[in-house]
Structure formats: C-alpha cells, structure tokens
Design a protein around this motif. Structure first.
Motif, PDB file in Angstrom:
ATOM      1  N   LEU A   1     -14.322  39.865  11.252  1.00  0.00           N
ATOM      2  CA  LEU A   1     -14.266  41.378  11.303  1.00  0.00           C
ATOM      3  C   LEU A   1     -12.962  41.902  10.451  1.00  0.00           C
ATOM      4  O   LEU A   1     -13.214  42.667   9.151  1.00  0.00           O
ATOM      5  CB  LEU A   1     -14.537  42.064  12.517  1.00  0.00           C
ATOM      6  N   THR A   2     -12.028  41.259  10.751  1.00  0.00           N
ATOM      7  CA  THR A   2     -10.781  41.786   9.905  1.00  0.00           C
ATOM      8  C   THR A   2     -10.747  41.135   8.496  1.00  0.00           C
ATOM      9  O   THR A   2     -10.256  42.077   7.801  1.00  0.00           O
ATOM     10  CB  THR A   2      -9.669  40.840  10.596  1.00  0.00           C
ATOM     11  N   ALA A   3     -11.504  40.160   8.193  1.00  0.00           N
ATOM     12  CA  ALA A   3     -11.445  39.710   6.803  1.00  0.00           C
ATOM     13  C   ALA A   3     -12.468  40.658   5.984  1.00  0.00           C
ATOM     14  O   ALA A   3     -12.014  40.902   4.910  1.00  0.00           O
ATOM     15  CB  ALA A   3     -11.954  38.236   6.764  1.00  0.00           C
ATOM     16  N   ILE A   4     -13.395  41.139   6.799  1.00  0.00           N
ATOM     17  CA  ILE A   4     -14.390  41.904   5.851  1.00  0.00           C
ATOM     18  C   ILE A   4     -14.129  43.419   5.883  1.00  0.00           C
ATOM     19  O   ILE A   4     -14.696  44.316   5.330  1.00  0.00           O
ATOM     20  CB  ILE A   4     -15.918  41.549   6.181  1.00  0.00           C
ATOM     21  N   ALA A   5     -13.336  43.722   6.640  1.00  0.00           N
ATOM     22  CA  ALA A   5     -13.007  45.251   7.130  1.00  0.00           C
ATOM     23  C   ALA A   5     -11.919  45.623   5.830  1.00  0.00           C
ATOM     24  O   ALA A   5     -11.107  45.276   5.607  1.00  0.00           O
ATOM     25  CB  ALA A   5     -12.356  45.565   8.407  1.00  0.00           C
ATOM     26  N   ALA A   6     -12.338  47.109   5.537  1.00  0.00           N
ATOM     27  CA  ALA A   6     -11.382  47.719   4.655  1.00  0.00           C
ATOM     28  C   ALA A   6     -10.424  48.533   4.975  1.00  0.00           C
ATOM     29  O   ALA A   6     -10.462  49.165   6.328  1.00  0.00           O
ATOM     30  CB  ALA A   6     -12.193  48.479   3.612  1.00  0.00           C
ATOM     31  N   GLY A   7      -9.024  48.336   4.860  1.00  0.00           N
ATOM     32  CA  GLY A   7      -7.925  48.994   5.296  1.00  0.00           C
ATOM     33  C   GLY A   7      -7.338  48.505   6.295  1.00  0.00           C
ATOM     34  O   GLY A   7      -5.804  48.837   6.598  1.00  0.00           O
ATOM     35  N   GLY A   8      -7.612  47.381   6.865  1.00  0.00           N
ATOM     36  CA  GLY A   8      -6.872  46.626   7.873  1.00  0.00           C
ATOM     37  C   GLY A   8      -6.766  47.338   9.232  1.00  0.00           C
ATOM     38  O   GLY A   8      -7.031  48.725   9.334  1.00  0.00           O
ATOM     39  N   PRO A   9      -6.885  46.550  10.415  1.00  0.00           N
ATOM     40  CA  PRO A   9      -7.013  47.172  11.672  1.00  0.00           C
ATOM     41  C   PRO A   9      -5.555  47.907  12.165  1.00  0.00           C
ATOM     42  O   PRO A   9      -4.546  47.558  11.741  1.00  0.00           O
ATOM     43  CB  PRO A   9      -7.252  45.793  12.343  1.00  0.00           C
ATOM     44  N   PRO A  10      -5.829  48.745  12.984  1.00  0.00           N
ATOM     45  CA  PRO A  10      -4.506  49.194  13.713  1.00  0.00           C
ATOM     46  C   PRO A  10      -3.527  48.271  14.535  1.00  0.00           C
ATOM     47  O   PRO A  10      -4.155  47.280  14.736  1.00  0.00           O
ATOM     48  CB  PRO A  10      -5.135  50.453  14.657  1.00  0.00           C
ATOM     49  N   ALA A  11      -2.419  48.454  14.723  1.00  0.00           N
ATOM     50  CA  ALA A  11      -1.488  47.557  15.121  1.00  0.00           C
ATOM     51  C   ALA A  11      -2.167  47.444  16.767  1.00  0.00           C
ATOM     52  O   ALA A  11      -2.632  48.429  17.480  1.00  0.00           O
ATOM     53  CB  ALA A  11      -0.087  48.363  15.325  1.00  0.00           C
ATOM     54  N   GLY A  12      -1.809  46.355  17.221  1.00  0.00           N
ATOM     55  CA  GLY A  12      -2.156  45.997  18.569  1.00  0.00           C
ATOM     56  C   GLY A  12      -3.622  45.804  18.893  1.00  0.00           C
ATOM     57  O   GLY A  12      -4.127  45.606  19.745  1.00  0.00           O
ATOM     58  N   THR A  13      -4.517  45.728  17.663  1.00  0.00           N
ATOM     59  CA  THR A  13      -5.837  45.156  17.455  1.00  0.00           C
ATOM     60  C   THR A  13      -6.210  43.954  18.400  1.00  0.00           C
ATOM     61  O   THR A  13      -5.457  42.999  17.998  1.00  0.00           O
ATOM     62  CB  THR A  13      -6.531  45.441  16.227  1.00  0.00           C
ATOM     63  N   VAL A  14      -7.250  43.939  18.975  1.00  0.00           N
ATOM     64  CA  VAL A  14      -7.544  42.618  19.679  1.00  0.00           C
ATOM     65  C   VAL A  14      -8.638  42.057  18.982  1.00  0.00           C
ATOM     66  O   VAL A  14      -9.625  42.737  18.687  1.00  0.00           O
ATOM     67  CB  VAL A  14      -8.004  42.862  21.270  1.00  0.00           C
ATOM     68  N   LEU A  15      -8.457  40.868  18.650  1.00  0.00           N
ATOM     69  CA  LEU A  15      -9.631  39.915  17.945  1.00  0.00           C
ATOM     70  C   LEU A  15     -10.109  38.956  18.875  1.00  0.00           C
ATOM     71  O   LEU A  15      -9.701  38.781  20.053  1.00  0.00           O
ATOM     72  CB  LEU A  15      -9.276  39.597  16.679  1.00  0.00           C
ATOM     73  N   ARG A  16     -11.189  38.241  18.449  1.00  0.00           N
ATOM     74  CA  ARG A  16     -11.733  36.966  18.964  1.00  0.00           C
ATOM     75  C   ARG A  16     -11.673  35.841  18.259  1.00  0.00           C
ATOM     76  O   ARG A  16     -11.999  35.642  16.971  1.00  0.00           O
ATOM     77  CB  ARG A  16     -13.055  37.171  19.398  1.00  0.00           C
ATOM     78  N   ALA A  17     -11.223  34.533  18.952  1.00  0.00           N
ATOM     79  CA  ALA A  17     -11.084  33.484  18.234  1.00  0.00           C
ATOM     80  C   ALA A  17     -11.840  32.188  19.303  1.00  0.00           C
ATOM     81  O   ALA A  17     -11.337  31.896  20.265  1.00  0.00           O
ATOM     82  CB  ALA A  17      -9.711  33.003  17.945  1.00  0.00           C
ATOM     83  N   GLY A  18     -13.186  32.190  18.960  1.00  0.00           N
ATOM     84  CA  GLY A  18     -13.670  31.318  20.216  1.00  0.00           C
ATOM     85  C   GLY A  18     -13.879  31.942  21.301  1.00  0.00           C
ATOM     86  O   GLY A  18     -14.295  33.215  21.481  1.00  0.00           O
ATOM     87  N   ARG A  19     -13.487  31.223  22.394  1.00  0.00           N
ATOM     88  CA  ARG A  19     -13.655  31.760  23.732  1.00  0.00           C
ATOM     89  C   ARG A  19     -12.490  32.755  24.213  1.00  0.00           C
ATOM     90  O   ARG A  19     -12.074  33.145  25.006  1.00  0.00           O
ATOM     91  CB  ARG A  19     -13.749  30.632  24.732  1.00  0.00           C
ATOM     92  N   PHE A  20     -11.343  32.611  23.362  1.00  0.00           N
ATOM     93  CA  PHE A  20     -10.174  33.472  23.383  1.00  0.00           C
ATOM     94  C   PHE A  20     -10.030  34.673  22.759  1.00  0.00           C
ATOM     95  O   PHE A  20     -10.859  34.845  21.637  1.00  0.00           O
ATOM     96  CB  PHE A  20      -8.829  32.563  23.108  1.00  0.00           C
ATOM     97  N   ILE A  21      -9.466  35.705  23.486  1.00  0.00           N
ATOM     98  CA  ILE A  21      -8.768  37.063  22.569  1.00  0.00           C
ATOM     99  C   ILE A  21      -7.762  36.899  22.034  1.00  0.00           C
ATOM    100  O   ILE A  21      -6.767  36.357  22.840  1.00  0.00           O
ATOM    101  CB  ILE A  21      -9.169  38.168  23.380  1.00  0.00           C
ATOM    102  N   VAL A  22      -7.397  37.328  20.780  1.00  0.00           N
ATOM    103  CA  VAL A  22      -6.100  36.912  20.233  1.00  0.00           C
ATOM    104  C   VAL A  22      -5.479  38.315  19.806  1.00  0.00           C
ATOM    105  O   VAL A  22      -6.500  39.210  19.281  1.00  0.00           O
ATOM    106  CB  VAL A  22      -6.162  35.871  19.107  1.00  0.00           C
ATOM    107  N   ASP A  23      -4.403  38.333  19.252  1.00  0.00           N
ATOM    108  CA  ASP A  23      -3.692  39.616  18.784  1.00  0.00           C
ATOM    109  C   ASP A  23      -3.661  39.066  17.114  1.00  0.00           C
ATOM    110  O   ASP A  23      -4.048  38.145  16.847  1.00  0.00           O
ATOM    111  CB  ASP A  23      -2.609  39.879  19.322  1.00  0.00           C
TER     112      ASP A  23
END
Length: 504
Positions: free
Chosen positions: A70-92
């Motif tokens: 989602l970060t790669a396809i989104a325009a404008g970039g995410p807000p600071a502190g956004t939580v993403l997902r990498a497999g079974r982990f959530i990451v910053d």
C-alpha cells in the motif's frame, strides 16, 4: 584413408607437428563454448532474479495488498507513525517490528492528556478508542460521558447538517493519546441495528471514519467490531485512505473464549475471556509466546495492572526470534536477527526500543546485551539499543537491579523515545567469513519468520533461495557438459593422430 599395399609418400615435416595448430583451433572453440555457457548462466540468473523480484512486488490476486505494498502504490506518502504489515508482523515506516500494548477504551469514555500520560508511565505504547456507529453508518456520539472503565450512555442523534458528533468526540480523545506519543487504534462499535444492516452500513461508516482520520500520525488502523463481512469493506477504507489497515475480529488461536483482530496474517489480542488475574496473566503470556501485541478491554486497576504492566520490546530493529517475561523473577529476554522483516536494509537510526515500567522495576534495572549497545540513559523508561557491527544475532536480558545500585526508572516523555540515535553501519566480515555470516543470517531470519511472508517479502525471499542457485546450476551444467564433450572429442582426435603415426 589407409591403403593396404601402395607405398605412402612421407608426410612433410611441417605436417608432423600439425596437431598444435589443430588443437589451438579446438582451444579457441572451447574458449567460445565457455564464454557462451557463462553468459547463458549469468543471463538465466539475472532473468530469474527479475522474475522473483516482480513476483514479490505484486500482491496476490484477490488478496488485500500488504501495508508495504500500500505504501508503494499510495500517492503522497503515509503520515508519521503509520503502521504497516510485513507477513505476520506489523512494522513501522523504518521496518522495525512493533508490539503494541495498551488499554481498550469503550465508546464515549473520557480520555484526556493526563490519563494518556498515566498510561505511558505504565509502559503502554498504544490505545484502542471506540466509537459507536448507527444504522446508516453515521456516528451520533453520546449525550453523556463516562469513565474509561464503563460504557457510555444512550447515543444522541446525528447533527442535522450531516456531521458526526461521535467522530468529533473521538477526535478529542485521539489528540490526547497521540499528543503523549502513543499510537491509536480506532474501534468501530456498531449498534445492534447496524449489525443487522450489514455491509452497506459498515462500508458507509468506514468511509466516514477513514475520511476524518486518514492523516493522523501514529494511527494503527480501523478495527471493525463485527463479523468479517465481505471483501468489499477493504475497498471502503482504501477508497479514502490508502495508508492504513482494516482489522477484523476472529477467534484467538490459543483460547476459543478470547478474540483477536487480524489483517491477513497479522493479529492483535483484543477480547479477553475474563478479567481475573489468573486469566489475564495466562492470556498475556500466550500473546507474548505467539509474538502478538494486545489491547486490554478490562478496567485498569492495581490488580490488572500487576498482570499487564510488564517490560516488552515495543519496536525491534530486526526479526524477533522470541521474547519471554518471567513475572516471578521480573526477567525479560529478547532475541532477534538484525534484518528488516519486510526485506531491504535498515537506515541509520533504527534502534530497538524496550518499554520498562516503573511499576516493575522500582529500584531500577540492569541490561545485558550481546550484539547490541545500550544508547539510552540509565533508568530510561524506554531502553534503546543499536545493533553492533558484524552482529548476526542480538540477545538482550533485562532484570531488576539491587536497591541503590541503579537510578529509578523515569517515565517516558512524549516524542521520540530514542532521540539522536545513529545506527552503526554493519560492515561485512573480512575474507571468507562474509558469505558464511550472510548465510547464517539468512537462515536465522528464515527460521525466525517461519516463512511467514505470505504476500510479503518472506515468501519471495524463499523463492530466491532456491531459484537463483538452480538457475546457476543449469548454466554451469551446460558449461561442464560442453567441457566433457570437447575433452572426449580431443582425446579421440589425439588417438587418431597417434594411430596414423604408429600404423602409416
């Protein structure tokens, strides 16, 4: 070629040594064969790497894109502190694995800056705040407020101008939490009538919430307290907010009476079977063992805080191998491989953060780290570590200090808990240790993640581990096969020449 009776003219002298020119041509052909084989091998490896990379960059058909995608396809970039997902982990956004610990606040509860500061002092790093949704997907709010340990009163009507008073009340609580440096999950709690209305009401509510809070710093995502619903609900969030995740309820894997919210493979414990100390301790220990964060949905008091206020890794600059906490000895152990869970490499400043509550260590704490260096001040409420150069694994122990030996634990302050930290560059080992060390790190990371990449990087990395060597083997096999064929042909040619000399 051979005659049985007629005499044969003597071979010219220059032709007696002709094999040198003949074999020179053979060597030139052999050189061309080797060059061609190596080119084929390299080209095959490069093409395979491109295919593997392309597979890793594209989400699976019909699946919700991961946070990283989602970060790669989104325009404008995410807000600071956004939580993403990498497999079974959530990451910053730095790629660190996050473990969220904090209370779950029901709709209409009062949350102010002072309360959020108390939660931070207990070691919590996130809060889940509920808001009640009506049948048409609006948020009327409540006519009265209540404490954080009880539910709100009867809902009021939505404003005539189409605004959502409930979302404005929620915004006040969100500002108080984020202002203390805590992350926030927004929990959508539908009324009974809204549940019966189904996906149409849920989709309308998700669009309204996402539209109001999509630019909030430190937002974990949107939790839907309702049955899973249709896949279209993911689109209801993405239409308005391309950066944040939708979490839905499910049964906890370690207790059928408890519940979790999930986003694909990632999960957080949110529904506790009961509030008695034994149950709470059992569930929080199970969450640690399965490497899950949690939001505690029971009233916070001295009894429950004794079970849930504990040291834990809030952000790990690597893939966790495991962590445990023993309440009896107040001992925390953490092990991780210092590689990002989502692939790539850490940038400077990616520090591991461990929350150490004052309640657990009233006389301070002692840290023992192998593979990392402590860069925070003694007695800091957030322990900060930076990976040492050449370290392939980091092991950390935190235990209570003897009275008077260490400073008391200070409550964490708002803002970055590890300011000014610069990660040490990891230089590759010299000589033959470089490949061996990298292979050990890759194997350890694969074991740590359990190939849980799913639609993320873990699966792609696994493909590369077998696809690239296989491609190389095919190329080398063609080279070696050509060498063997040329050598056999050369031996046959030499035998023929020798035979012609021996039997003129």
């Amino acid at each position: 070629m051979y005659s049985s009776g007629a005499p044969r003219a003597p071979r010219p002298r220059w032709n007696e040594h002709r094999p040198t020119g003949r074999f020179a041509a053979g060597r030139r052909g052999l050189g061309r064969l080797i060059t061609t084989g190596v080119t084929v091998a390299v080209t095959t490896v490069a093409a395979t790497a491109g295919v593997v990379s392309a597979l890793g960059a594209q989400p699976a058909r019909g699946a919700e894109p991961t946070g990283l995608a989602l970060t790669a396809i989104a325009a404008g970039g995410p807000p600071a502190g956004t939580v993403l997902r990498a497999g079974r982990f959530i990451v910053d956004l730095e790629g660190r694995v996050l473990f969220l610990h904090g209370p779950s606040v029901p709709p209409g509860a009062v949350v102010d800056t002072a309360t959020a500061g108390q939660w931070a002092a207990e070691g919590f790093n996130a809060v889940s705040i509920g808001v009640r949704m009506d049948t048409d997907g609006t948020f009327a709010g409540s006519s009265s407020s209540s404490s954080s340990s009880s539910h709100a009163g009867m809902p009021a009507r939505a404003a005539a101008d189409g605004s959502d008073p409930g979302l404005e009340q929620l915004a006040t609580a969100v500002d108080a939490v984020v202002g203390r440096g805590l992350r926030v999950m927004i929990q959508i709690v539908p009324t009974a009538a809204a549940v019966r209305a189904g996906d149409e009401a849920f989709a309308a509510g998700l669009r309204r919430v996402a539209g109001r809070f999509h630019d909030v710093a430190g937002l974990v995502g949107f939790e839907l307290v309702a049955p899973a619903g249709s896949p279209a609900l993911n689109g209801a969030v993405r239409d308005t907010d391309a950066h944040h995740l939708l979490w839905r309820q499910s049964i906890a894997p370690f207790d059928a009476a408890a519940s979790v919210v999930t986003n694909d493979e990632a999960a957080l414990l949110v529904g506790w079977a009961a509030g008695d100390p034994a149950t709470v301790l059992r569930l929080v220990s199970a969450a640690d063992a399965t490497q899950l964060g949690w939001f505690f949905d029971r009233p916070l008091n001295d009894t429950t805080l004794g079970a849930v206020a504990r040291p834990y890794p809030a952000a790990v600059a690597g893939v966790p191998v495991g962590f445990t906490y023993s309440p009896s000895g107040r001992l925390l152990t953490l092990s991780y491989v210092p590689v990002p869970a989502g692939g790539g490499a850490f940038s400077g400043g990616a520090a591991t953060q461990i929350r150490v509550p004052t309640r657990v260590y009233p006389d301070g704490y002692v840290v023992r780290a192998n593979g990392a260096t402590v860069v925070s001040a003694p007695g800091a409420g957030v322990l900060c570590l930076v990976t040492d150069a050449r370290a392939a694994r980091v092991d950390v122990r935190v235990e209570p200090a003897a009275a008077g030996r260490e400073p008391p634990v200070a409550a964490p302050v708002a803002g970055d808990p590890c300011p000014g930290v610069t990660a040490r560059p990891t230089a590759p080992p010299a000589g033959g240790q470089a490949v061996d060390g990298a292979m050990r790190t890759d194997r350890a990371a694969s074991r740590a993640t359990g190939q849980a990449g799913g639609t993320g990087g873990g699966q792609t990395g696994g493909m590369a581990l077998w696809a690239l060597p296989l491609a190389g083997a095919v190329g080398m096999a063609s080279v070696l096969g050509g060498l063997r064929w040329r050598m056999r042909r050369g031996r046959g040619g030499r035998a023929a020449v020798a035979g012609s000399r021996r039997f003129p």
